[in-house]
Design a protein around this motif. Structure first.
Motif, PDB file in Angstrom:
ATOM      1  N   GLU A   1       0.832  -1.202   0.000  1.00  0.00           N
ATOM      2  CA  GLU A   1       0.000   0.000   0.000  1.00  0.00           C
ATOM      3  C   GLU A   1       0.871   1.259   0.000  1.00  0.00           C
ATOM      4  OE1 GLU A   1      -3.201   0.541  -0.330  1.00  0.00           O
ATOM      5  OE2 GLU A   1      -3.548  -1.609  -0.630  1.00  0.00           O
ATOM      6  N   ARG A   2       1.939   1.215   0.760  1.00  0.00           N
ATOM      7  CA  ARG A   2       2.841   2.374   0.797  1.00  0.00           C
ATOM      8  C   ARG A   2       3.554   2.564  -0.535  1.00  0.00           C
ATOM      9  NH1 ARG A   2       6.409   2.690   6.072  1.00  0.00           N
ATOM     10  NH2 ARG A   2       6.620   4.804   5.238  1.00  0.00           N
ATOM     11  N   LEU A   3       3.868   1.453  -1.190  1.00  0.00           N
ATOM     12  CA  LEU A   3       4.470   1.556  -2.522  1.00  0.00           C
ATOM     13  C   LEU A   3       3.499   2.195  -3.511  1.00  0.00           C
ATOM     14  CD1 LEU A   3       6.211  -1.943  -2.872  1.00  0.00           C
ATOM     15  CD2 LEU A   3       7.337   0.247  -2.535  1.00  0.00           C
ATOM     16  N   LEU A   4       2.247   1.822  -3.423  1.00  0.00           N
ATOM     17  CA  LEU A   4       1.238   2.368  -4.328  1.00  0.00           C
ATOM     18  C   LEU A   4       1.047   3.868  -4.123  1.00  0.00           C
ATOM     19  CD1 LEU A   4      -1.375  -0.526  -4.105  1.00  0.00           C
ATOM     20  CD2 LEU A   4      -0.203   0.213  -6.193  1.00  0.00           C
ATOM     21  N   GLN A   5       1.236   4.332  -2.906  1.00  0.00           N
ATOM     22  CA  GLN A   5       1.034   5.744  -2.598  1.00  0.00           C
ATOM     23  C   GLN A   5       2.252   6.603  -2.911  1.00  0.00           C
ATOM     24  OE1 GLN A   5      -0.083   5.753   1.538  1.00  0.00           O
ATOM     25  NE2 GLN A   5      -1.840   4.391   1.189  1.00  0.00           N
ATOM     26  N   ALA A   6       3.438   5.980  -2.972  1.00  0.00           N
ATOM     27  CA  ALA A   6       4.670   6.743  -3.184  1.00  0.00           C
ATOM     28  C   ALA A   6       4.690   7.353  -4.575  1.00  0.00           C
ATOM     29  CB  ALA A   6       5.883   5.846  -2.982  1.00  0.00           C
ATOM     30  N   ARG A   7       5.075   8.615  -4.664  1.00  0.00           N
ATOM     31  CA  ARG A   7       5.184   9.292  -5.959  1.00  0.00           C
ATOM     32  C   ARG A   7       6.638   9.417  -6.402  1.00  0.00           C
ATOM     33  NH1 ARG A   7       1.094   7.399  -6.846  1.00  0.00           N
ATOM     34  NH2 ARG A   7       1.658   8.032  -8.955  1.00  0.00           N
ATOM     35  N   LYS A   8       7.569   9.387  -5.463  1.00  0.00           N
ATOM     36  CA  LYS A   8       8.984   9.595  -5.798  1.00  0.00           C
ATOM     37  C   LYS A   8       9.844   8.537  -5.091  1.00  0.00           C
ATOM     38  CE  LYS A   8       8.400  14.614  -6.233  1.00  0.00           C
ATOM     39  NZ  LYS A   8       8.862  15.941  -5.759  1.00  0.00           N
ATOM     40  N   PRO A   9       9.674   7.266  -5.450  1.00  0.00           N
ATOM     41  CA  PRO A   9      10.369   6.194  -4.715  1.00  0.00           C
ATOM     42  C   PRO A   9      11.822   6.005  -5.142  1.00  0.00           C
ATOM     43  CG  PRO A   9       8.978   5.266  -6.427  1.00  0.00           C
ATOM     44  CD  PRO A   9       8.750   6.750  -6.467  1.00  0.00           C
TER      45      PRO A   9
ATOM     46  N   LEU B   1       7.976   0.686 -10.467  1.00  0.00           N
ATOM     47  CA  LEU B   1       7.849   1.893  -9.661  1.00  0.00           C
ATOM     48  C   LEU B   1       8.364   3.134 -10.384  1.00  0.00           C
ATOM     49  CD1 LEU B   1       9.084   0.576  -6.184  1.00  0.00           C
ATOM     50  CD2 LEU B   1       6.763   1.327  -6.723  1.00  0.00           C
ATOM     51  N   GLY B   2       9.196   2.925 -11.412  1.00  0.00           N
ATOM     52  CA  GLY B   2       9.899   4.062 -11.995  1.00  0.00           C
ATOM     53  C   GLY B   2      10.853   4.666 -10.986  1.00  0.00           C
ATOM     54  N   ALA B   3      11.412   3.814 -10.131  1.00  0.00           N
ATOM     55  CA  ALA B   3      12.225   4.261  -8.991  1.00  0.00           C
ATOM     56  C   ALA B   3      13.691   4.369  -9.358  1.00  0.00           C
ATOM     57  CB  ALA B   3      12.059   3.291  -7.819  1.00  0.00           C
ATOM     58  N   GLY B   4      14.358   5.361  -8.789  1.00  0.00           N
ATOM     59  CA  GLY B   4      15.800   5.395  -8.866  1.00  0.00           C
ATOM     60  C   GLY B   4      16.384   4.258  -8.048  1.00  0.00           C
ATOM     61  N   VAL B   5      17.541   3.738  -8.474  1.00  0.00           N
ATOM     62  CA  VAL B   5      18.155   2.595  -7.813  1.00  0.00           C
ATOM     63  C   VAL B   5      19.547   2.985  -7.315  1.00  0.00           C
ATOM     64  CG1 VAL B   5      18.972   0.225  -8.066  1.00  0.00           C
ATOM     65  CG2 VAL B   5      16.880   0.953  -9.236  1.00  0.00           C
ATOM     66  N   LEU B   6      19.764   2.796  -6.024  1.00  0.00           N
ATOM     67  CA  LEU B   6      21.075   2.974  -5.413  1.00  0.00           C
ATOM     68  C   LEU B   6      21.660   1.605  -5.108  1.00  0.00           C
ATOM     69  CD1 LEU B   6      20.143   5.823  -2.892  1.00  0.00           C
ATOM     70  CD2 LEU B   6      21.318   6.081  -5.082  1.00  0.00           C
ATOM     71  N   LEU B   7      22.959   1.456  -5.318  1.00  0.00           N
ATOM     72  CA  LEU B   7      23.622   0.165  -5.133  1.00  0.00           C
ATOM     73  C   LEU B   7      24.679   0.272  -4.043  1.00  0.00           C
ATOM     74  CD1 LEU B   7      24.267  -0.635  -8.909  1.00  0.00           C
ATOM     75  CD2 LEU B   7      22.408  -1.539  -7.516  1.00  0.00           C
ATOM     76  N   THR B   8      24.588  -0.591  -3.031  1.00  0.00           N
ATOM     77  CA  THR B   8      25.710  -0.717  -2.110  1.00  0.00           C
ATOM     78  C   THR B   8      26.857  -1.397  -2.854  1.00  0.00           C
ATOM     79  OG1 THR B   8      25.108  -2.910  -1.290  1.00  0.00           O
ATOM     80  CG2 THR B   8      24.115  -1.003  -0.180  1.00  0.00           C
ATOM     81  N   LEU B   9      28.034  -1.388  -2.252  1.00  0.00           N
ATOM     82  CA  LEU B   9      29.185  -2.029  -2.891  1.00  0.00           C
ATOM     83  C   LEU B   9      28.898  -3.497  -3.181  1.00  0.00           C
ATOM     84  CD1 LEU B   9      32.086  -1.907  -3.884  1.00  0.00           C
ATOM     85  CD2 LEU B   9      32.850  -2.225  -1.514  1.00  0.00           C
TER      86      LEU B   9
ATOM     87  N   ASP C   1       4.513   7.833 -12.248  1.00  0.00           N
ATOM     88  CA  ASP C   1       4.723   9.276 -12.244  1.00  0.00           C
ATOM     89  C   ASP C   1       5.865   9.557 -13.226  1.00  0.00           C
ATOM     90  OD1 ASP C   1       5.478  11.895 -11.755  1.00  0.00           O
ATOM     91  OD2 ASP C   1       4.931  11.806  -9.640  1.00  0.00           O
ATOM     92  N   TYR C   2       5.512   9.867 -14.463  1.00  0.00           N
ATOM     93  CA  TYR C   2       6.534   9.999 -15.497  1.00  0.00           C
ATOM     94  C   TYR C   2       7.472  11.170 -15.228  1.00  0.00           C
ATOM     95  CZ  TYR C   2       4.077   6.439 -18.149  1.00  0.00           C
ATOM     96  OH  TYR C   2       3.510   5.249 -18.538  1.00  0.00           O
ATOM     97  N   ALA C   3       6.984  12.188 -14.527  1.00  0.00           N
ATOM     98  CA  ALA C   3       7.853  13.320 -14.207  1.00  0.00           C
ATOM     99  C   ALA C   3       9.009  12.866 -13.314  1.00  0.00           C
ATOM    100  CB  ALA C   3       7.048  14.423 -13.523  1.00  0.00           C
TER     101      ALA C   3
END
Length: 542
Positions: free
Chosen positions: A193-201, A223-231, A325-327
């Motif tokens: 549910e929280r994922l569905l509500q997130a606009r900038k994940p 999600l169209g989410a940015g991805v951060l990678l640990t080492l 959220d394409y923006a």
């Protein structure tokens, strides 16, 4: 049969391929038994800490218990640094050590130390074998606990017990290790549910994401989410993917910091560590991990204790109806482009210039094979690897939470023995290499074809940087190095000196298809790593 023979046959039956160790008189009977068989390879190391690091590296690559050994007293104590790496990174290692004769336990004898007391802080299980009939049950328990609990198990065997006859019987196989975690449907649905509500994940991937890399990619794309990678997650998603924004922390990217400043939800998958100082205090977080003890204590965090392959399919189904959220996705892709350009900007050097560490690391990223294993030592170059090495599917092998110097070369040796068909490249600083320089002969003796790249800047670079950032005048960090090329040649290893950017490109082209152990001594500029904290947009309010 004698305990020494039983130990060897039982390990063979359980599929142990290698034992890393340094012999000593408490182990002589076992060494004789190992020398009479060919199923298990004994890797004779120069220092016990390196032997334990090799076992830890093998366990990180295979997920199965790896074995190391040492004699009593100083031999056992020397194992501790490498075993602590396995403990900190939660990988299964079984250490088998010799001990004084059973009638000498507790006395003032040479090389006696109560090994269980020494080992207990970093072991899931530790015990001493004083009777031959105990060896079967103890060995079975050690392997089962190491495999199930993902940690170090230790068995100390008294010197006189190795020669004694045991009634223990060979057990054909170990119990199946279950990694199943019973997920809570309400937890998973609440998080969905929280994922569905997130606009900038944003999604932060850790080493645990390797268990379901495809599922993690699919979630990020849905999600169209940015991805951060640990080492440890480098290689889970190729860094050319338009959603990948680089790393987080001192080894992270500027794009990642900007994304953190604007996101409204961070989803952590398989990462047992994150640098809190880089995150806004009120940032909502969802963390998924199969181990409850790896869930972070954070006031804004909602946890899901489960395996990723249970959670991600459910989330994927729930997200099928979510409108992107394409923006936000377009902004992420712009940050990705800047992240990609950042490395080029950092490594823009003319051919005749001395080599900056980031230039070296970036050049290696363009050189190594796609399935290469990169054994990293600990130092400034480790952070530059996170910032400047653009991974497609390579696998970094490093000392994660323990962060010991000296890990690189032992890990590279174990990696090549474990995965002989894959390219193995070791990136080490001059300080880390000098800690285990003698293991170069171990590599020669084992006939492993490794490319050993030495970042030679005549200083403990990371410590120098940290002292400067803390307002201190660097002291005790400068190094007087040997001629590493001459050292390599003395060991029978091909060594080459690299002085300029042009030299570097030429040397990498020359060794591209070399099938032998090769050392590149790369003269590097003084440390260049900048302090990321000064660039955090939200630092003032955090």
């Amino acid at each position: 049969m004698q305990v020494a023979s039983f130990l060897t046959e039982q390990l063979t039956k359980w599929g142990v391929k290698r034992i890393y160790g340094v012999t000593g008189d408490a182990l002589f009977a076992w060494m004789e038994a190992l020398g009479k068989q060919e199923s298990i390879q004994y890797v004779a190391c120069k220092h016990e800490a390196a032997a334990a690091m090799m076992a830890s590296a093998e366990a990180k690559l295979t997920g199965r218990p790896a074995v190391c050994t040492a004699t009593m007293g100083p031999g056992t104590v020397n194992l501790l640094n490498g075993l602590a790496d396995a403990w900190a990174d939660q990988v299964p290692v079984v250490a088998i050590t010799g001990q004084v004769e059973s009638h000498k336990l507790g006395g003032g004898y040479k090389q006696y130390i109560p090994q269980e007391d020494v080992m207990r802080p970093i072991c899931k299980y530790t015990t001493t074998v004083t009777h031959p009939d105990a060896i079967g049950m103890v060995l079975h328990k050690a392997f089962t606990i190491a495999a199930q609990q993902k940690g170090v198990a230790h068995i100390s065997i008294c010197k006189d017990v190795f020669n004694q006859v045991t009634t223990a019987q060979i057990v054909p196989e170990l119990p199946r290790v279950s990694t199943a975690v019973r997920p809570d449907r309400i937890e998973m649905e609440h998080a969905a549910e929280r994922l569905l509500q997130a606009r900038k994940p944003l999604v932060l991937l850790g080493v645990g994401a390797r268990q379901d890399a495809e599922g993690c990619r699919r979630l990020a794309e849905q999600l169209g989410a940015g991805v951060l990678l640990t080492l440890g997650a480098k290689g889970v998603m190729e860094e050319s993917h338009p959603l990948v924004l680089g790393g987080l922390g001192e080894g992270g990217s500027e794009s990642g910091l900007h994304a953190l400043a604007e996101t409204d939800l961070l989803v952590i998958l398989g990462a047992s560590w994150f640098p809190r100082s880089y995150m806004p205090k009120q940032l909502p977080i969802i963390q998924v991990d199969s181990h409850a003890e790896s869930i972070h204590a954070h006031p804004q965090l909602s946890s899901v204790t489960a395996n990723l392959d249970d959670v991600l399919p459910l989330w994927s189904r729930r997200l099928e109806t979510r409108q992107l959220d394409y923006a936000w996705e377009e902004q992420v892709e712009r940050w990705h482009a800047k992240f990609w350009e950042e490395t080029q900007r950092l490594t823009d050097q003319s051919p005749d210039e001395p080599i900056k560490p980031e230039t070296l690391i970036h050049a290696l990223g363009n050189f190594v094979k796609e399935d290469a294993i990169i054994a990293l030592d600990t130092g400034e170059h480790t952070l530059w690897f996170n910032r400047a090495f653009r991974v497609s599917a390579q696998l970094p092998l490093f000392s994660g939470k323990w962060r010991t110097m000296g890990f690189g070369l032992p890990a590279a040796i174990a990696a090549k023995l474990t995965c002989p068909d894959r390219q193995v490249v070791c990136i080490t600083g001059d300080g880390g290499l000098q800690m285990h320089l003698a293991e170069l002969m171990t590599a020669v003796e084992q006939n492993v074809s490794i490319l050993l790249v030495v970042v030679n800047n005549a200083t403990l670079g990371l410590e120098e940087i940290k002292m400067k950032h803390a307002g201190y005048t660097p002291f005790g960090v400068k190094m007087r190095n040997p001629d590493f090329v001459l050292w390599a040649k003395a060991c029978g290893v091909d060594g080459r000196s690299v002085q300029t950017v042009e030299d570097l490109q030429r040397a990498l082209n020359e060794v591209r298809d070399v099938k032998q152990l090769t050392l590149l001594d790369v003269a590097s500029t003084p440390p260049t790593l900048s302090e990321r904290k000064k660039q955090i947009p939200f630092q003032a309010q955090a």
